[in-house]
Scaffold this motif. Structure first.
Motif, PDB file in Angstrom:
ATOM      1  N   LYS A  12      48.599 -25.101 -72.526  1.00 25.52           N
ATOM      2  CA  LYS A  12      48.693 -25.410 -74.202  1.00 25.52           C
ATOM      3  C   LYS A  12      48.465 -26.746 -74.905  1.00 25.52           C
ATOM      4  O   LYS A  12      48.146 -27.447 -75.729  1.00 25.52           O
ATOM      5  CB  LYS A  12      49.701 -25.010 -74.780  1.00 25.52           C
ATOM      6  CG  LYS A  12      49.835 -23.612 -74.399  1.00 25.52           C
ATOM      7  CD  LYS A  12      48.295 -22.633 -74.567  1.00 25.52           C
ATOM      8  CE  LYS A  12      48.435 -21.070 -74.350  1.00 25.52           C
ATOM      9  NZ  LYS A  12      47.309 -20.064 -74.899  1.00 25.52           N
ATOM     10  N   GLY A  13      48.503 -28.104 -73.825  1.00 27.98           N
ATOM     11  CA  GLY A  13      48.649 -29.850 -74.521  1.00 27.98           C
ATOM     12  C   GLY A  13      49.539 -29.683 -75.558  1.00 27.98           C
ATOM     13  O   GLY A  13      49.149 -29.920 -76.570  1.00 27.98           O
ATOM     14  N   PHE A  14      50.365 -29.088 -75.045  1.00 25.77           N
ATOM     15  CA  PHE A  14      51.597 -29.796 -76.216  1.00 25.77           C
ATOM     16  C   PHE A  14      51.832 -30.864 -76.401  1.00 25.77           C
ATOM     17  O   PHE A  14      52.434 -31.582 -75.810  1.00 25.77           O
ATOM     18  CB  PHE A  14      53.090 -28.704 -76.578  1.00 25.77           C
ATOM     19  CG  PHE A  14      53.155 -27.627 -76.168  1.00 25.77           C
ATOM     20  CD1 PHE A  14      52.728 -26.951 -77.199  1.00 25.77           C
ATOM     21  CD2 PHE A  14      52.966 -26.816 -75.065  1.00 25.77           C
ATOM     22  CE1 PHE A  14      53.088 -25.626 -76.930  1.00 25.77           C
ATOM     23  CE2 PHE A  14      53.067 -24.603 -75.605  1.00 25.77           C
ATOM     24  CZ  PHE A  14      52.916 -24.561 -76.326  1.00 25.77           C
ATOM     25  N   PHE A  34      61.028 -32.634 -82.676  1.00 26.97           N
ATOM     26  CA  PHE A  34      59.950 -30.572 -82.194  1.00 26.97           C
ATOM     27  C   PHE A  34      60.415 -31.112 -80.516  1.00 26.97           C
ATOM     28  O   PHE A  34      60.623 -32.018 -79.766  1.00 26.97           O
ATOM     29  CB  PHE A  34      58.604 -30.564 -82.475  1.00 26.97           C
ATOM     30  CG  PHE A  34      57.996 -30.327 -83.447  1.00 26.97           C
ATOM     31  CD1 PHE A  34      57.724 -29.338 -83.720  1.00 26.97           C
ATOM     32  CD2 PHE A  34      58.133 -31.030 -84.634  1.00 26.97           C
ATOM     33  CE1 PHE A  34      57.310 -28.448 -85.623  1.00 26.97           C
ATOM     34  CE2 PHE A  34      57.284 -31.178 -85.388  1.00 26.97           C
ATOM     35  CZ  PHE A  34      56.762 -29.968 -85.811  1.00 26.97           C
ATOM     36  N   LEU A  35      60.848 -29.541 -80.374  1.00 23.64           N
ATOM     37  CA  LEU A  35      61.193 -29.880 -78.400  1.00 23.64           C
ATOM     38  C   LEU A  35      60.999 -28.249 -78.464  1.00 23.64           C
ATOM     39  O   LEU A  35      61.230 -27.086 -79.135  1.00 23.64           O
ATOM     40  CB  LEU A  35      63.006 -30.065 -78.170  1.00 23.64           C
ATOM     41  CG  LEU A  35      63.264 -29.691 -77.292  1.00 23.64           C
ATOM     42  CD1 LEU A  35      62.904 -30.951 -76.062  1.00 23.64           C
ATOM     43  CD2 LEU A  35      65.112 -30.308 -77.186  1.00 23.64           C
ATOM     44  N   MET A  36      59.903 -28.034 -76.735  1.00 20.76           N
ATOM     45  CA  MET A  36      60.258 -27.160 -76.391  1.00 20.76           C
ATOM     46  C   MET A  36      61.047 -26.531 -75.436  1.00 20.76           C
ATOM     47  O   MET A  36      61.073 -27.521 -73.946  1.00 20.76           O
ATOM     48  CB  MET A  36      58.651 -26.793 -76.075  1.00 20.76           C
ATOM     49  CG  MET A  36      58.650 -25.466 -75.693  1.00 20.76           C
ATOM     50  SD  MET A  36      56.534 -25.159 -75.131  1.00 20.76           S
ATOM     51  CE  MET A  36      56.122 -25.375 -76.345  1.00 20.76           C
ATOM     52  N   ILE A  37      61.003 -25.428 -75.223  1.00 25.59           N
ATOM     53  CA  ILE A  37      62.482 -25.041 -73.480  1.00 25.59           C
ATOM     54  C   ILE A  37      61.470 -24.005 -73.499  1.00 25.59           C
ATOM     55  O   ILE A  37      61.940 -22.598 -74.127  1.00 25.59           O
ATOM     56  CB  ILE A  37      63.904 -24.746 -74.832  1.00 25.59           C
ATOM     57  CG1 ILE A  37      64.012 -25.669 -75.798  1.00 25.59           C
ATOM     58  CG2 ILE A  37      65.525 -24.547 -73.441  1.00 25.59           C
ATOM     59  CD1 ILE A  37      65.580 -26.119 -75.481  1.00 25.59           C
ATOM     60  N   GLY A  38      61.727 -24.028 -72.096  1.00 18.27           N
ATOM     61  CA  GLY A  38      61.336 -22.851 -71.465  1.00 18.27           C
ATOM     62  C   GLY A  38      62.425 -21.288 -71.182  1.00 18.27           C
ATOM     63  O   GLY A  38      63.137 -22.345 -70.330  1.00 18.27           O
ATOM     64  N   ILE A  39      62.179 -20.825 -71.426  1.00 20.06           N
ATOM     65  CA  ILE A  39      63.585 -19.444 -70.737  1.00 20.06           C
ATOM     66  C   ILE A  39      62.569 -17.978 -70.320  1.00 20.06           C
ATOM     67  O   ILE A  39      61.675 -17.875 -70.156  1.00 20.06           O
ATOM     68  CB  ILE A  39      64.392 -19.366 -72.435  1.00 20.06           C
ATOM     69  CG1 ILE A  39      63.071 -18.650 -73.502  1.00 20.06           C
ATOM     70  CG2 ILE A  39      64.676 -20.452 -72.680  1.00 20.06           C
ATOM     71  CD1 ILE A  39      64.209 -17.516 -74.354  1.00 20.06           C
TER      72      ILE A  39
END
Length: 199
Positions: free
Chosen positions: A129-131, A110-115
């Motif tokens: 949020k403590g991902f 899993f990978l989160m990208i802020g946009i």
């Protein structure tokens, strides 16, 4: 005297719309935030090419270091584009945390990208949020444009072959009860993750 009075009334009439503009701008912004992450609008749907190889990228991570698409070679990957200001991104946080806990032991990354956000606000969002998985900020939304992502939250499902299997804009809407009694919107996401495990 009467002439001056009429002039001042004319002046105040001309000024009145200017006073309303901040209120109008606030209403427009509120409408954009409320409707910004509801699924459906065509202009918000990602234009990523399903079945095509996922474009290469390098992402600077919030905790330091960087990651590239090649780091996930031969592994199923869920990439989610989020923003701190987006209600649906905030509501989706427990969904992705639960999905990670369920599927990462099976090899799903899993990978989160802020946009469409400020880097500092997105960093605070991730920390709050403590991902449990990596997150980075897409400065200038370059990766988002590369993948045809128009708005948060958008999630891409990339199979082991490095091809985009599915792209979804909006929050996941089905719920499931967890062992601790809480409900989390995970069922639809789970089905899509299963798709990229199988391929």
């Amino acid at each position: 005297m009467r002439v001056r009075s009429q002039e001042s009334e004319v002046r105040s009439e001309k000024l009145r719309p200017a006073i309303c503009h901040p209120q109008l701008a606030t209403l427009i912004l509120l409408f954009t935030v409320i409707t910004g992450c509801s699924s459906g609008p065509q202009d918000k749907q990602p234009t990523a090419r399903i079945g095509e190889p996922a474009p290469q990228f390098t992402l600077n991570l919030i905790g330091g270091g960087s990651v590239t698409l090649n780091d996930f070679r031969d592994k199923p990957l869920v990439v989610t584009f989020m923003a701190s200001w987006c209600p649906c991104s905030n509501e989706s946080a427990p969904v992705f945390k639960e999905a990670y806990n369920r599927y990462n032991p099976k090899g799903v990354q899993f990978l989160m990208i802020g946009i469409q956000d400020s880097e500092s606000k997105f960093k605070k969002f991730v920390e709050k949020k403590g991902f449990p998985f990596s997150a980075g900020f897409d400065k200038g939304d370059k990766i988002a444009r590369l993948y045809g992502v128009n708005a948060p939250p958008t999630t891409l499902f990339i199979n082991k072959d490095g091809k985009i299997a599915r792209a979804f804009y909006g929050k996941v809407v089905e719920t499931e009860k967890l062992s601790d009694g809480k409900t989390v919107e995970i069922e639809k996401l789970s089905a899509w993750v299963e798709e990229i495990i199988e391929k």
